[in-house]
Design an enzyme around this catalytic site. Sequence first.
Site, PDB file in Angstrom:
ATOM      1  N   VAL A  14      60.696  31.248  61.105  1.00 33.36           N
ATOM      2  CA  VAL A  14      59.752  30.252  60.427  1.00 33.36           C
ATOM      3  C   VAL A  14      60.846  29.809  58.946  1.00 33.36           C
ATOM      4  O   VAL A  14      60.621  28.644  58.523  1.00 33.36           O
ATOM      5  CB  VAL A  14      58.722  31.150  59.870  1.00 33.36           C
ATOM      6  CG1 VAL A  14      57.911  30.313  58.849  1.00 33.36           C
ATOM      7  CG2 VAL A  14      57.651  31.195  61.031  1.00 33.36           C
ATOM      8  N   ALA A  33      53.809  15.828  45.971  1.00 30.73           N
ATOM      9  CA  ALA A  33      54.036  16.984  44.787  1.00 30.73           C
ATOM     10  C   ALA A  33      54.130  16.535  43.329  1.00 30.73           C
ATOM     11  O   ALA A  33      53.778  17.121  42.454  1.00 30.73           O
ATOM     12  CB  ALA A  33      55.084  17.914  45.334  1.00 30.73           C
ATOM     13  N   ARG A  45      69.507  39.271  56.166  1.00 35.05           N
ATOM     14  CA  ARG A  45      69.786  40.632  56.435  1.00 35.05           C
ATOM     15  C   ARG A  45      71.426  40.364  56.642  1.00 35.05           C
ATOM     16  O   ARG A  45      72.397  41.084  55.842  1.00 35.05           O
ATOM     17  CB  ARG A  45      69.382  41.384  57.325  1.00 35.05           C
ATOM     18  CG  ARG A  45      68.221  42.390  56.941  1.00 35.05           C
ATOM     19  CD  ARG A  45      67.813  43.339  57.863  1.00 35.05           C
ATOM     20  NE  ARG A  45      66.421  43.402  57.497  1.00 35.05           N
ATOM     21  CZ  ARG A  45      65.467  42.915  58.225  1.00 35.05           C
ATOM     22  NH1 ARG A  45      65.513  42.389  59.433  1.00 35.05           N
ATOM     23  NH2 ARG A  45      64.055  43.235  57.998  1.00 35.05           N
ATOM     24  N   VAL A 132      47.219  33.080  58.622  1.00 33.54           N
ATOM     25  CA  VAL A 132      46.028  32.928  59.296  1.00 33.54           C
ATOM     26  C   VAL A 132      46.075  31.720  60.272  1.00 33.54           C
ATOM     27  O   VAL A 132      46.034  30.646  59.601  1.00 33.54           O
ATOM     28  CB  VAL A 132      44.545  33.071  58.434  1.00 33.54           C
ATOM     29  CG1 VAL A 132      43.506  33.163  59.471  1.00 33.54           C
ATOM     30  CG2 VAL A 132      44.572  34.413  57.678  1.00 33.54           C
ATOM     31  N   ASP A 201      47.162  42.304  64.718  1.00 34.33           N
ATOM     32  CA  ASP A 201      47.565  40.841  64.242  1.00 34.33           C
ATOM     33  C   ASP A 201      46.376  40.366  64.190  1.00 34.33           C
ATOM     34  O   ASP A 201      46.007  39.490  62.932  1.00 34.33           O
ATOM     35  CB  ASP A 201      48.610  40.197  65.149  1.00 34.33           C
ATOM     36  CG  ASP A 201      48.879  38.667  64.620  1.00 34.33           C
ATOM     37  OD1 ASP A 201      49.699  38.714  63.541  1.00 34.33           O
ATOM     38  OD2 ASP A 201      48.408  37.934  65.044  1.00 34.33           O
ATOM     39  N   LYS A 205      44.127  39.011  60.419  1.00 29.69           N
ATOM     40  CA  LYS A 205      43.739  37.859  60.130  1.00 29.69           C
ATOM     41  C   LYS A 205      42.255  37.737  59.718  1.00 29.69           C
ATOM     42  O   LYS A 205      41.883  37.071  58.978  1.00 29.69           O
ATOM     43  CB  LYS A 205      44.131  36.769  61.132  1.00 29.69           C
ATOM     44  CG  LYS A 205      45.869  36.680  61.411  1.00 29.69           C
ATOM     45  CD  LYS A 205      46.004  35.851  62.588  1.00 29.69           C
ATOM     46  CE  LYS A 205      47.605  35.834  62.779  1.00 29.69           C
ATOM     47  NZ  LYS A 205      48.119  35.433  64.068  1.00 29.69           N
TER      48      LYS A 205
HETATM   49  N1  HSE Z   1      52.224  36.622  66.794  1.00 29.12           N
HETATM   50  C1  HSE Z   1      51.306  35.904  65.977  1.00 29.12           C
HETATM   51  C2  HSE Z   1      50.336  35.139  67.307  1.00 29.12           C
HETATM   52  C3  HSE Z   1      51.999  34.853  65.335  1.00 29.12           C
HETATM   53  O1  HSE Z   1      50.738  35.279  68.449  1.00 29.12           O
HETATM   54  O2  HSE Z   1      49.571  34.284  66.689  1.00 29.12           O
HETATM   55  C4  HSE Z   1      51.380  33.863  64.440  1.00 29.12           C
HETATM   56  O3  HSE Z   1      50.608  34.782  63.335  1.00 29.12           O
END
Ligand code: HSE
Length: 438
Positions: A14, A33, A45, A132, A201, A205
């Site tokens: 990303v 903007a 890293r 989200v 995950d 969200k």
């Molecule tokens: N691993 C998450 C998904 C990435 O598959 O939705 C996006 O938040």
Amino acid sequence: MKSVKLGLLGVGTVGASTALVLKNNAAEIARRAGRSIEIIQASRRAISAGMPQGSGDIELTEDPFDVVNNPDVDIVIELIGGYEPALDLVMQAIANGKHVVTANKALIALHGNEIFLAAQQKGVNVVFEAAVAGGIPIIKAIREGLSANHIESVAGIINGTGNFILTEMRDKGRNFADVLAEAQALGYAEADPSFDVDGIDAAHKLCILSSIAFGIPLQFDAVYTEGISGVSTEDVIYADQLGYRIKHLGVARRTDKGIEMRVHPTLIPEKRLIANVDGVMNAVLVHADKLGPSLYYGAGAGADPTASAVIADIIDVARTITTDAENRVPHLAFQPDQIVDIPILPITEVHTAYYLRMRVDDRPGVMAEITRIMGENNISIEAMLQKEPEAGVTQATIIMLTQKIREQQMDDAIYSIAGLETVHGDVHRIRVETLDGD
Ligand code: HSE
């Protein structure tokens, strides 16, 4: 006008896309903007892997604290993910008076309350649209677009990897592990894919969506969470025969007794639009008292869709950088002193319908015993299927759909049914949601 200067933490999928889109769409972004926006420093890293081509004017560092302590950086973009060192970095950025844009759902779900308090005290903004549903502007839609409404419920397919796996199982009969490996290769899955498969995950969200929908504190531990590994190919086929699709759904609903927050596999009538959201796509269905139902659909994962949401946040912050903190959109949609602690219902108090699958002896009286237990627990059966036993086998599979009941009733009935001598193995349950706003 002075340009807005960004410090980027994390140049993975990303981060690299964000840098590239900011560069390629720079003129259009500046038109929106009202000023130019540039990344002046980035950390990763191992810098040897480098930034995207043509990013030569961005200073690279291996120490992310160089970025949050850089006096020239106005906005820190946190795309490292995970809890640590992301939390320390974000808190340090806030302490240094910098605004923060993050895509880190785990960080916001678990530490958002303290992060927003610190940001409020310091008068800086912390925004998290990309946390989200990837590129879908669902946070903005609920926080701003629906701000006239009393939100009644939010139900969403909010994990792209899980939806991709369920879709491939249904459409191509592919096995779970195979599809997961493909989702990892495509960059959809979390660093630890059990977060996707076990529903963590999606729970991160849903916790965030619940806060901005109902004005409650973030409380990740209160989300009931069940993953998709218990969903079998036969469940997918039987659900189809009954006119349903199985989706991994996050549901947050306001009830008279409190708020339901739950993530689990769910049967949804196939005629609902959301039942037809396939692959890595996400969709969120919101029931609001004035608008009624509205559905938000789009790419829920992937580099460019997520970068789209990150950059929209950057533009929002850039536009308001000189406004008074009190005049900005509140972090969690409601004014900080208006966040209220409404009770979260335990899963045993949740009301929903159920799909049940069980293996039973194929002889007279078995069905009568099962329906007696259902009756004793005040559970009404909506539909029933008995699959003919395979040749030479003395057991049959029974599928039942129930009407809406309290989860505790279902727990009690399943306990008694599983204890019958004529019932073999587990009684499998999947919750059913009609998503019609009831
Ligand atoms: N691993 C998450 C998904 C990435 O598959 O939705 C996006 O938040």
